[in-house]
Write an enzyme that holds these catalytic residues in place. Sequence first.
Site, mmCIF file in Angstrom:
data_model
loop_
_atom_site.group_PDB
_atom_site.id
_atom_site.type_symbol
_atom_site.label_atom_id
_atom_site.label_comp_id
_atom_site.label_asym_id
_atom_site.label_seq_id
_atom_site.Cartn_x
_atom_site.Cartn_y
_atom_site.Cartn_z
ATOM 1 N N GLY A 79 34.381 47.642 131.926
ATOM 2 C CA GLY A 79 35.162 46.478 132.315
ATOM 3 C C GLY A 79 34.249 45.329 132.683
ATOM 4 C CD GLN A 89 31.756 41.959 136.677
ATOM 5 O OE1 GLN A 89 32.760 42.281 136.073
ATOM 6 N NE2 GLN A 89 30.753 42.793 136.945
ATOM 7 C CB CYS A 139 29.793 46.928 139.977
ATOM 8 S SG CYS A 139 30.287 45.223 139.691
ATOM 9 C CG LEU A 140 28.589 46.023 133.908
ATOM 10 C CD1 LEU A 140 29.245 45.280 132.750
ATOM 11 C CD2 LEU A 140 27.495 46.954 133.415
ATOM 12 C CG HIS A 150 35.611 47.569 139.672
ATOM 13 N ND1 HIS A 150 34.715 48.239 140.466
ATOM 14 C CD2 HIS A 150 34.903 46.599 139.036
ATOM 15 C CE1 HIS A 150 33.507 47.688 140.311
ATOM 16 N NE2 HIS A 150 33.606 46.692 139.441
ATOM 17 C CD GLU A 151 36.049 44.965 135.695
ATOM 18 O OE1 GLU A 151 35.632 43.800 135.922
ATOM 19 O OE2 GLU A 151 35.286 45.941 135.640
ATOM 20 C CG HIS A 175 34.576 41.673 139.781
ATOM 21 N ND1 HIS A 175 33.462 41.465 140.568
ATOM 22 C CD2 HIS A 175 34.384 42.872 139.179
ATOM 23 C CE1 HIS A 175 32.632 42.484 140.439
ATOM 24 N NE2 HIS A 175 33.176 43.358 139.610
#
Length: 179
Positions: A47, A52, A99-100, A141-142, A145
Amino acid sequence: MAILKIARMGHPVLLDRAAEIEDVGAPEVRRLLADMVATLKDAGGVGLAAPQVFAGVRLFIFYVPEARAEGGGAMPLTAVFNPVVTPLDEAIELGWEGCLSIPGLRAAVPRYRQVRLRGLGVEGEAMDVVLEGFAARVVQHEADHLDGVMYPMRMRDFRYFGFNEEMDRNPVPLPEEVL
């Protein structure tokens, strides 16, 4: 399509509420979406939210690989514009998340087991889907953000937070009950 730089924890773009997208068909929005897809594929995540990649708009993409599918099966890459995520009940479970924007780390994060995802799809069509398990976790999660929330802000016990290599060498089982 370009591979975009991913903002890391500490950058202010990850702490702000993202703006609604007025026109999902606008050329700059279509370009952002294409670049996000290329970036996610390059990074190897499941994701990615627009903040991000330094874009403060309400857009995320996600997919559920077969290896992580539960019950409902795998999900193809999906884009969601202006998403709204609503829990369907009070059932919460702990699960590991990375997480990226926080490379090399993972933690046990409590999330709702089942959620409703509403928003607009890639062509501007209305989307309304119920997700559970891993898919529900990724979507929450996304969506976080887009509201300036990163997974450490959701954690309840920092004993379950660490570097991937250490946790791979020394697996820590999740507690039975939600912390």
